[in-house]
Write an enzyme that holds these catalytic residues in place. Structure first.
Site, mmCIF file in Angstrom:
data_model
loop_
_atom_site.group_PDB
_atom_site.id
_atom_site.type_symbol
_atom_site.label_atom_id
_atom_site.label_comp_id
_atom_site.label_asym_id
_atom_site.label_seq_id
_atom_site.Cartn_x
_atom_site.Cartn_y
_atom_site.Cartn_z
ATOM 1 N N ASN A 180 23.528 14.212 -17.826
ATOM 2 C CA ASN A 180 24.806 15.194 -17.525
ATOM 3 C C ASN A 180 24.089 16.357 -18.940
ATOM 4 O OD1 ASN A 180 26.467 17.143 -17.745
ATOM 5 N ND2 ASN A 180 28.266 15.881 -17.674
ATOM 6 N N ASP A 193 11.416 21.504 -18.162
ATOM 7 C CA ASP A 193 9.992 21.137 -18.323
ATOM 8 C C ASP A 193 9.912 19.769 -18.901
ATOM 9 O OD1 ASP A 193 9.517 23.688 -17.528
ATOM 10 O OD2 ASP A 193 9.158 24.411 -19.727
ATOM 11 N N PRO A 243 25.653 18.815 -24.676
ATOM 12 C CA PRO A 243 26.438 19.128 -25.708
ATOM 13 C C PRO A 243 27.881 19.377 -25.328
ATOM 14 C CG PRO A 243 25.047 21.095 -24.700
ATOM 15 C CD PRO A 243 24.464 19.880 -24.158
ATOM 16 N N ASN A 244 28.784 18.998 -26.489
ATOM 17 C CA ASN A 244 30.140 19.234 -26.378
ATOM 18 C C ASN A 244 30.770 17.804 -25.522
ATOM 19 O OD1 ASN A 244 30.501 21.619 -27.915
ATOM 20 N ND2 ASN A 244 29.691 22.576 -26.205
ATOM 21 N N HIS A 265 22.557 25.161 -17.165
ATOM 22 C CA HIS A 265 22.639 26.348 -16.562
ATOM 23 C C HIS A 265 21.545 27.333 -17.221
ATOM 24 C CE1 HIS A 265 26.171 24.787 -14.869
ATOM 25 N NE2 HIS A 265 26.702 24.581 -16.067
ATOM 26 N N ARG A 303 33.293 26.150 -9.489
ATOM 27 C CA ARG A 303 33.442 26.843 -10.709
ATOM 28 C C ARG A 303 33.130 28.120 -11.083
ATOM 29 N NH1 ARG A 303 33.184 22.679 -15.654
ATOM 30 N NH2 ARG A 303 34.572 24.519 -16.366
ATOM 31 N N ALA A 315 26.034 22.268 -20.937
ATOM 32 C CA ALA A 315 25.723 23.798 -20.729
ATOM 33 C C ALA A 315 24.600 23.945 -20.355
ATOM 34 C CB ALA A 315 26.562 24.348 -22.044
ATOM 35 N N GLU A 368 20.951 14.038 -11.812
ATOM 36 C CA GLU A 368 21.744 14.838 -12.525
ATOM 37 C C GLU A 368 23.110 14.791 -11.949
ATOM 38 O OE1 GLU A 368 20.772 18.825 -11.569
ATOM 39 O OE2 GLU A 368 22.674 19.572 -12.507
ATOM 40 N N TYR A 377 37.735 18.008 -17.280
ATOM 41 C CA TYR A 377 36.919 16.828 -17.465
ATOM 42 C C TYR A 377 37.235 15.265 -17.523
ATOM 43 C CZ TYR A 377 34.166 20.932 -18.861
ATOM 44 O OH TYR A 377 33.626 22.203 -18.627
ATOM 45 N N HIS A 383 27.530 15.534 -13.239
ATOM 46 C CA HIS A 383 28.552 16.300 -13.647
ATOM 47 C C HIS A 383 29.745 15.871 -13.376
ATOM 48 C CE1 HIS A 383 25.647 19.427 -14.721
ATOM 49 N NE2 HIS A 383 25.032 19.267 -13.407
ATOM 50 N N LEU A 384 30.792 15.986 -14.480
ATOM 51 C CA LEU A 384 32.169 15.637 -14.296
ATOM 52 C C LEU A 384 32.835 16.422 -13.195
ATOM 53 C CD1 LEU A 384 32.645 15.015 -17.971
ATOM 54 C CD2 LEU A 384 32.949 13.053 -16.652
ATOM 55 N N SER A 385 32.646 17.667 -13.628
ATOM 56 C CA SER A 385 33.523 18.799 -12.705
ATOM 57 C C SER A 385 32.550 19.056 -11.514
ATOM 58 C CB SER A 385 33.778 19.998 -13.458
ATOM 59 O OG SER A 385 32.708 20.468 -13.965
ATOM 60 N N ARG A 389 40.155 17.477 -25.111
ATOM 61 C CA ARG A 389 40.400 18.835 -24.894
ATOM 62 C C ARG A 389 39.900 18.861 -23.241
ATOM 63 N NH1 ARG A 389 37.927 22.085 -29.440
ATOM 64 N NH2 ARG A 389 39.172 21.134 -31.343
ATOM 65 N N ARG A 404 27.891 28.673 -13.579
ATOM 66 C CA ARG A 404 27.809 27.237 -13.581
ATOM 67 C C ARG A 404 27.456 26.660 -12.210
ATOM 68 N NH1 ARG A 404 30.637 25.304 -18.125
ATOM 69 N NH2 ARG A 404 32.464 26.871 -18.715
HETATM 70 O O1 CA2 Z 1 31.204 19.054 -15.501
HETATM 71 C C1 CA2 Z 1 30.253 18.792 -16.249
HETATM 72 O O2 CA2 Z 1 29.881 17.636 -16.505
HETATM 73 C C2 CA2 Z 1 29.625 19.928 -16.830
HETATM 74 O O3 CA2 Z 1 28.415 19.419 -17.229
HETATM 75 C C3 CA2 Z 1 30.201 19.871 -18.416
HETATM 76 C C4 CA2 Z 1 29.722 20.957 -19.404
HETATM 77 C C5 CA2 Z 1 29.730 22.258 -18.581
HETATM 78 O O4 CA2 Z 1 29.050 23.296 -19.468
HETATM 79 C C6 CA2 Z 1 28.880 22.310 -17.280
HETATM 80 O O5 CA2 Z 1 29.159 23.521 -16.708
HETATM 81 C C7 CA2 Z 1 29.553 21.063 -16.398
HETATM 82 C C8 CA2 Z 1 30.863 21.171 -20.474
HETATM 83 C C9 CA2 Z 1 30.855 19.921 -21.326
HETATM 84 C C10 CA2 Z 1 31.876 20.037 -22.444
HETATM 85 O O6 CA2 Z 1 32.816 19.155 -22.381
HETATM 86 C C11 CA2 Z 1 33.953 19.402 -23.022
HETATM 87 C C12 CA2 Z 1 34.908 18.407 -23.077
HETATM 88 C C13 CA2 Z 1 36.060 18.390 -23.945
HETATM 89 C C14 CA2 Z 1 36.332 19.638 -24.257
HETATM 90 C C15 CA2 Z 1 35.635 20.927 -24.187
HETATM 91 C C16 CA2 Z 1 34.242 20.724 -23.596
#
Ligand code: CA2
Length: 175
Positions: free
Chosen positions: A86, A99, A22-23, A92, A119, A89, A110, A35, A112-114, A30, A123
């Site tokens: 990836n 499952d 998601p997102n 977590h 963090r 959210a 798995e 990210y 993740h960008l960050s 943003r 997270r």
């Molecule tokens: O670092 C990552 O790849 C995450 O999976 C990104 C998730 C975050 O909830 C994880 O803790 C770490 C969030 C993805 C949301 O991406 C956005 C991109 C632009 C603006 C807002 C959110």
């Protein structure tokens, strides 16, 4: 060809599924400081270019809906050789995604960008990492490319058992 090239050639023609949670469709618009500057389409283009170079088939799917990600993982059984995910959210929170991964028994990387371990505390816990082959976190868009390379290595090194007869992973107890 290098020894690694010979090894990776065993993954040629195999299919890797990349799942974005998601997102992640908002990438590039943003929070570029967290990210990175690339949009999801730009990341996907890089993944397709790498897949073509290595010779693996790639499927990519993004959803903001937990159940759709679960469906896609279930549908991968028998047709996909490895999954790069990836879960965003849902990393977590999602026992359902965890499952589904255990149920299909496919190797999962798995990504993740960050760096989730640098963090907020919430997270730092992943419900996915102990049912994944490994976790790549903190390299921005390169996390996906490293994840694809890792998936190829895992496929190349796996014994050539039929996907249909592959037994699911044993779920490990969370800490
Ligand atoms: O670092 C990552 O790849 C995450 O999976 C990104 C998730 C975050 O909830 C994880 O803790 C770490 C969030 C993805 C949301 O991406 C956005 C991109 C632009 C603006 C807002 C959110």
């Amino acid at each position: 060809m290098s020894a690694r090239g010979v090894e990776d050639a065993r993954a040629r023609g195999k299919t890797v599924l990349v799942l974005h949670g998601p997102n992640l469709n908002l990438l590039g618009r943003r929070e570029p400081d967290v990210y990175g500057p690339l949009t999801l389409d730009q990341i996907n283009e890089r993944l397709h270019a790498l897949a073509a170079e290595i010779g693996v088939e790639l499927e990519i799917f993004q959803s903001n809906v937990e159940g759709e990600l679960v469906d896609r993982i279930q549908e991968a059984a028998g047709v996909t050789h490895a999954i790069v995910i990836n879960p965003a959210a849902y990393t977590h929170t999602s026992i359902a995604i965890r499952d589904a991964i255990v149920a299909v028994g496919l190797p999962v990387i798995e990504v993740h960008l960050s760096n989730i371990h640098r963090r907020e505390k919430f997270r730092r816990r992943s419900l996915i990492s102990d049912v994944a082959v490994g976790q790549i976190t903190g390299f921005g868009a390169d996390s996906y490319l490293l994840g694809l390379r890792a998936a190829v290595r895992v496929i190349a090194n796996s014994r050539s058992r039929s996907l249909k007869t592959r037994r699911p992973l044993k779920a490990r107890r969370p800490a």
